[in-house]
Design an enzyme around this catalytic site. Structure first.
Site, PDB file in Angstrom:
ATOM      1  CB  ALA A  69      -0.931  -0.013   1.213  1.00 25.89           C
ATOM      2  CD  GLU A  91       6.170  -6.267  -3.410  1.00 20.22           C
ATOM      3  OE1 GLU A  91       5.932  -7.469  -3.200  1.00 20.22           O
ATOM      4  OE2 GLU A  91       6.451  -5.459  -2.498  1.00 20.22           O
ATOM      5  CB  VAL A 134      15.097  -4.979   0.097  1.00 21.90           C
ATOM      6  CG1 VAL A 134      16.321  -4.208   0.584  1.00 21.90           C
ATOM      7  CG2 VAL A 134      14.154  -4.069  -0.673  1.00 21.90           C
ATOM      8  CB  CYS A 221      -4.756  -3.268  11.618  1.00 21.51           C
ATOM      9  SG  CYS A 221      -6.565  -3.147  11.815  1.00 21.51           S
ATOM     10  CG  ASP A 360       2.426  -1.251   8.277  1.00 22.43           C
ATOM     11  OD1 ASP A 360       1.672  -0.271   8.466  1.00 22.43           O
ATOM     12  OD2 ASP A 360       2.012  -2.367   7.907  1.00 22.43           O
ATOM     13  CB  THR A 369      -4.091   1.937   9.803  1.00 20.54           C
ATOM     14  OG1 THR A 369      -4.090   3.363   9.630  1.00 20.54           O
ATOM     15  CG2 THR A 369      -4.056   1.613  11.285  1.00 20.54           C
ATOM     16  CB  ALA A 370      -4.969   1.037   4.701  1.00 21.49           C
ATOM     17  CB  CYS A 403      -9.421   1.728  13.696  1.00 24.17           C
ATOM     18  SG  CYS A 403      -9.877   0.027  14.136  1.00 24.17           S
TER      19      CYS A 403
END
Length: 461
Positions: A69, A91, A134, A221, A360, A369-370, A403
């Site tokens: 994200a 990635e 990585v 989260c 994160d 969190t997103a 949240c």
């Protein structure tokens, strides 16, 4: 196995409109008028268009580590802000996981396929994609090494590598044990979240002791362990099986939720629904075969207890290469996790001004969190562009996080707060702390399309 979702209409804006209409059908006229008065559903869910800014001409080499994200959002925003820069995403995964939806998989609302999409759909046009992980970062030589042996030189680096789920830090537990009878974790994967849903039903047939854990480390989260407890409780109630289950929530903290009002709400609901709070300490060991768990005690000892159903929230930390590169915070309560040392307002590294962090991995007091990523997307890329132009970072991250706290299947509360741990509600005219079907619909129908728009650099807070 479910295949990643690949909708017929790839434009997520269309999905957003469709999902919004579905949500609106269920609103009362009074609530509709309230929301409409708040300048529409998009602004009412705490989002807005990304700040407008003319593209800056630059030949800078920018490497973005991580295509989750945070990485995808930062790359998309940088692509919009810069003209001529060479941007590379590192990635390894071909699949993008919509992790905010995993609790809904555990609730039986989403399928596994509904929370997976192909990464190639979200790599911004003109951005290179190195399909590798990585291995190491050398901030002095400004180089990244991948596990495939590639060496990538950079002028600016964005570290958005997420975090490591450290199941192995719990004695006797391996990540691959998740899914064995009685042992679950909706953090492990979408498939594990589906397994948790199925195991709750299997547990309900015979009853017994259910235990839900939260570690003494920062976690993504932070409300998810609470959601897992409420979801399991409600699934058993709906099946008429709750009377045979003894529920325990294990924590080493004096609080269940960082915002005081919601801490009280969770405690009250736990008491009402027969969930015992065991606040002696975190989970430290599991005997998977014997179905026994060990928890810390306040005097430094250990207590061994039996379980029939155990939901594990593992300790979490940054990946080793962050600390190995000398990029981790070294002092204070976050030092043990090896989190990326950044200024908690600008997200610029404290020692290397050409390195920024997002998501994160960063060592901020709250916000894994997103919704935090969405806020980072409106701050970090702009600050990096400021530095490219030899300016001081101009944007500030206020710690905003959100949240939708599920309290049962069909109801949720909406929690929004910042670094002060004070509420910053979008709906100031509604009680967001009162569990409601409205916030549930927001969680199920609205947040997902907004999330995938975020990956394209849109609707940043």
């Amino acid at each position: 196995m479910h295949q990643p979702e690949d909708p017929k209409h790839p434009e997520i804006d269309q999905a957003l409109a469709r999902q919004a209409r579905e949500t609106l059908r269920g609103l009362s006229r009074r609530d509709f008028l309230k929301i409409a008065g708040a300048a529409g559903l998009v602004s009412a869910t705490g989002v807005q268009a990304a700040p407008a800014r003319a593209a800056v001409s630059s030949q800078a080499r920018i490497v973005v580590l991580g295509g989750g994200a945070a990485g995808m959002t930062m790359a998309a925003r940088l692509r919009d802000l810069l003209d001529g820069a060479r941007i590379t995403i590192v990635e390894p995964s071909e699949i993008h996981h919509y992790q905010p939806g995993w609790t809904l998989v555990a609730a039986g609302v989403y399928s596994v396929g509904e929370v997976q999409r192909r990464n190639e759909r979200y790599i911004p046009r003109g951005v290179d994609w190195v399909r590798s992980a990585v291995a190491a970062i050398d901030p002095e030589s400004q180089r990244v090494e991948t596990t495939d042996g590639d060496r990538l030189d950079y002028d600016f680096l964005v570290v958005a590598t997420g975090l490591h789920l450290d199941f192995e830090a719990i004695e006797g537990l391996r990540r691959e044990d998740i899914g064995r009878p009685g042992l679950t974790s909706l953090y492990a994967s979408a498939e594990a979240a589906r397994d948790a849903y199925e195991q709750v039903h299997a547990f309900g047939e015979n009853g017994g002791v259910a235990r839900f854990t939260i570690p003494n480390t920062p976690i993504k989260c932070a409300g998810a362990p609470i959601k897992a407890t409420f979801i399991a409780d409600d699934l058993l109630r709906s099946a008429g099986q709750r009377a045979g289950a003894d529920f325990h929530y294990h924590t080493g903290s004096d609080t269940l939720f960082s915002v005081q009002r919601f801490d009280r709400m969770v405690r009250d609901l736990y008491a009402e629904r027969g969930v015992s709070v065991n606040d002696g300490g975190a989970l430290v060991a599991v005997d998977v075969d014997a179905r026994q768990a060990q928890f810390e005690t306040r005097d430094g000892g250990r207590e061994t207890v039996d379980y029939d159903y155990l939901h594990v929230t593992p300790p979490m930390r940054a990946h080793d290469f962050v600390r190995d590169a000398g990029l981790a915070v070294e002092d204070g309560p976050l030092a043990a996790g090896g989190w990326l040392a950044v200024d908690d307002r600008t997200l610029q590294h404290t020692d290397y001004p050409n390195i920024f962090g997002a998501g994160d991995v960063v060592a901020t007091a709250i916000g894994k969190t997103a919704s935090t990523v969405r806020s980072h997307g409106a701050v970090m890329p702009d600050n990096l562009v400021d530095v490219i132009q030899d300016r001081e970072p101009s944007r500030q991250f206020d710690g905003y996080t959100s949240c939708p706290l599920i309290t049962e299947v069909g109801k949720a509360a909406l929690v929004e707060f910042d670094y002060t741990l004070q509420e910053v509600p979008t709906f100031s005219f509604l009680d967001q702390g009162e569990p409601s079907w409205m916030w549930w619909r927001l969680k199920v129908h609205m947040i997902k399309p907004l999330y995938f728009n975020m990956l394209r650099g849109r609707y940043l807070r």
